[in-house]
Design a protein around this motif. Sequence first.
Motif, mmCIF file in Angstrom:
data_model
loop_
_atom_site.group_PDB
_atom_site.id
_atom_site.type_symbol
_atom_site.label_atom_id
_atom_site.label_comp_id
_atom_site.label_asym_id
_atom_site.label_seq_id
_atom_site.Cartn_x
_atom_site.Cartn_y
_atom_site.Cartn_z
ATOM 1 N N SER A 105 -15.010 10.623 28.560
ATOM 2 C CA SER A 105 -13.978 9.981 29.377
ATOM 3 C C SER A 105 -14.694 9.181 30.441
ATOM 4 N N SER A 106 -14.625 7.876 30.325
ATOM 5 C CA SER A 106 -15.307 6.984 31.254
ATOM 6 C C SER A 106 -14.309 6.292 32.169
ATOM 7 N N GLU A 107 -14.727 6.082 33.393
ATOM 8 C CA GLU A 107 -13.893 5.361 34.358
ATOM 9 C C GLU A 107 -13.607 3.948 33.892
ATOM 10 N N ASN A 108 -14.464 3.391 33.045
ATOM 11 C CA ASN A 108 -14.356 1.991 32.656
ATOM 12 C C ASN A 108 -13.805 1.773 31.257
ATOM 13 N N VAL A 109 -13.402 2.858 30.577
ATOM 14 C CA VAL A 109 -12.882 2.747 29.217
ATOM 15 C C VAL A 109 -11.490 3.365 29.141
ATOM 16 N N LEU B 182 -21.738 -2.749 35.205
ATOM 17 C CA LEU B 182 -21.143 -4.004 35.670
ATOM 18 C C LEU B 182 -19.675 -3.857 36.053
ATOM 19 N N ASN B 183 -19.151 -2.643 35.996
ATOM 20 C CA ASN B 183 -17.765 -2.353 36.354
ATOM 21 C C ASN B 183 -16.786 -3.235 35.581
ATOM 22 N N GLY B 184 -16.924 -3.190 34.252
ATOM 23 C CA GLY B 184 -15.995 -3.922 33.404
ATOM 24 C C GLY B 184 -14.907 -2.998 32.874
ATOM 25 N N LEU B 185 -13.922 -3.571 32.197
ATOM 26 C CA LEU B 185 -12.825 -2.817 31.594
ATOM 27 C C LEU B 185 -12.890 -2.972 30.085
ATOM 28 N N VAL C 285 -15.539 -12.199 32.083
ATOM 29 C CA VAL C 285 -14.205 -11.852 31.587
ATOM 30 C C VAL C 285 -13.579 -10.784 32.489
ATOM 31 N N ASP C 286 -12.261 -10.766 32.514
ATOM 32 C CA ASP C 286 -11.521 -9.813 33.337
ATOM 33 C C ASP C 286 -11.297 -8.493 32.620
ATOM 34 N N VAL C 287 -11.340 -8.513 31.295
ATOM 35 C CA VAL C 287 -11.086 -7.322 30.489
ATOM 36 C C VAL C 287 -11.674 -7.575 29.108
ATOM 37 N N VAL C 288 -11.998 -6.502 28.398
ATOM 38 C CA VAL C 288 -12.514 -6.625 27.031
ATOM 39 C C VAL C 288 -11.719 -5.699 26.117
#
Length: 441
Positions: free
Chosen positions: A136-140, A121-124, A99-102
Motif C-alpha cells: 500500500s503506497s501513498e502514491n498508488v 517524485l511524488n507522482g500519482l 504529467v499530473d497523473v499516470v
Amino acid sequence: MPFPLRSGVAALLSAVALGATSPALAQEDPIKVGILHSLSGTMAISESALKDAVEMLIEQQNEQGGLLGRQLEAVVVDPASNWPLFAERARELLEQHEVDVVFGNWTSVSRKAVLPVFEELNGLLFYPVQYEGEESSENVFYTGAAPNQQAIPAVEYLLNEVGVERFALLGTDYVYPRTTNRILEAFLKEEHGIADEDIMINYTPFGHSDWQNIVAEVRRFGSEGKKTAVVSTINGDANVPFYRELANQGIDAADIPVIAFSVGEQELSGIDTGPLVGHLAAWNYFMSVDTDANYDFIDAWIDYTGDEEAVTNDPMEAHYIGFNMWAEAVRKAGTTDVDAVKEAIIGVTVPNLTGGYAAMMPNHHITKPVLIGEVQDNGQFDIVWQTPSTVAGDAWSDYLPGSRDLIADWRKPMECGNFNVANGRCGGSTAAEEAEAALAE
C-alpha cells in the motif's frame, strides 16, 4: 469523437465534468495525463487496449468541458514489456512531461519497478489490474482486485460449488503469481486442510509457448481419483498456447476446469474458444454484465474504436473507475496538486459498470464485487456466481505470517501503508528494496 451515451453514463460524466470551458480558461495549460502501458512485447496483447481506453476517457472528459475549465492531454509512452524500462518511462512522464497523473502498468514486477520513482517524485499512479496485495503506497491507487477480491473467492467457489479437492497452481514466473500462490497455498492448508500432495505448483517464463509436458503433468495429477482444477496466474500471450494445448490433449472443463485470474475478453478475442467452453475466470467485471451503464460503455468503446467486434474487460472497467475517481478528487480539491488530490480522493464514490458503486478506501484500494464467469463459444463469459455485495480490498493478507498484523491507512495522523498493530509501529516505505527484488527474480 461523439458517443451514443445513455442516461447513466451521461449523468456520471456530467457529475465528473466541471462545466464548459470559458475562452479565458481554454488558454490555460492542459492537464497532462500519463499513460504507461506496453504497446509492444509479450504484454501488448493485454495492455494496448488499456491505453486506448484511457484515451477514450480523456476524450469524453474533454467533450464535457475538461476539468477545472482545462482540457486534458494524453502523454503516451511505451515501456515495451521491459520491466526496468517501465521505471525509465515513469521518470520521463513525471520529470520531462510533468504529467499530473499516470494510468498504467499491468504486471506486478512493472509496478514494483516504478514504485520508487513515483514515491521519489511524488507522482500519482492508478493501477488497474488484479495483484498479489502485500503493498500500500501513498502514491498508488489500486483499482484492480486484491487477493481477497479475486483469488480467495475463486478458490472458495471451486471448493464449495465444484467440489475440487486437488489444485494445480500454474503461473508466470514473477512476483504476482508467486505471492498469490503462497497466499492460496496457506489458505488451502489452514482453512480447508488440503494436503501437500494435493497441491501442484509450476511456473513458466513470460511468453512461454511449449506447454505439452506441463499440460501432460496436469493431466496425470488430475487422474488420481480426486476432482482437480487448475488455478491460473499465467499472464500475457502465453495463455494462447496454454489453452490450445489443453484442447490438443483433450482436457475440457468437465474433467479439469481452469479458473484464470488474467484471462478476459481481450485475451480470448481472435482465438477459437470452442474447446475452452466451460473453463472459468474470476474478475470483478465481465462484458456480459447486464446493466445500462455497461451497455453505454460498450457502445462508447465500439464507437471509439470503430470496431463492431471490440471487446471490453475488467482492467478497462478499473481504469474507468480510477479515472472518474481521480476526476472527482480533482474537482473536490479544486486543483491537480498531488498532495491535495491524495487527501481528497479517500472516500470518493463513483458508479461501477456492474450496477453498483466503487469507493476509495483509506488503504488506497477500492470496493468491488467478485464475479466468476464461464467461457462461452463466442469468447464471452456467462456469469455463474457473484458476491451479494461489494468487497473492500485488503492490502495485507491474513494468510501470510508477516502480514497478519499489518494495516494500511493513509489518513492523518496515521499516514502509513504498513502499520503493525501488534507493536504500534509504521514500517515505512520499502519500495526500493521491493523493486530490486522483483527485478532480480
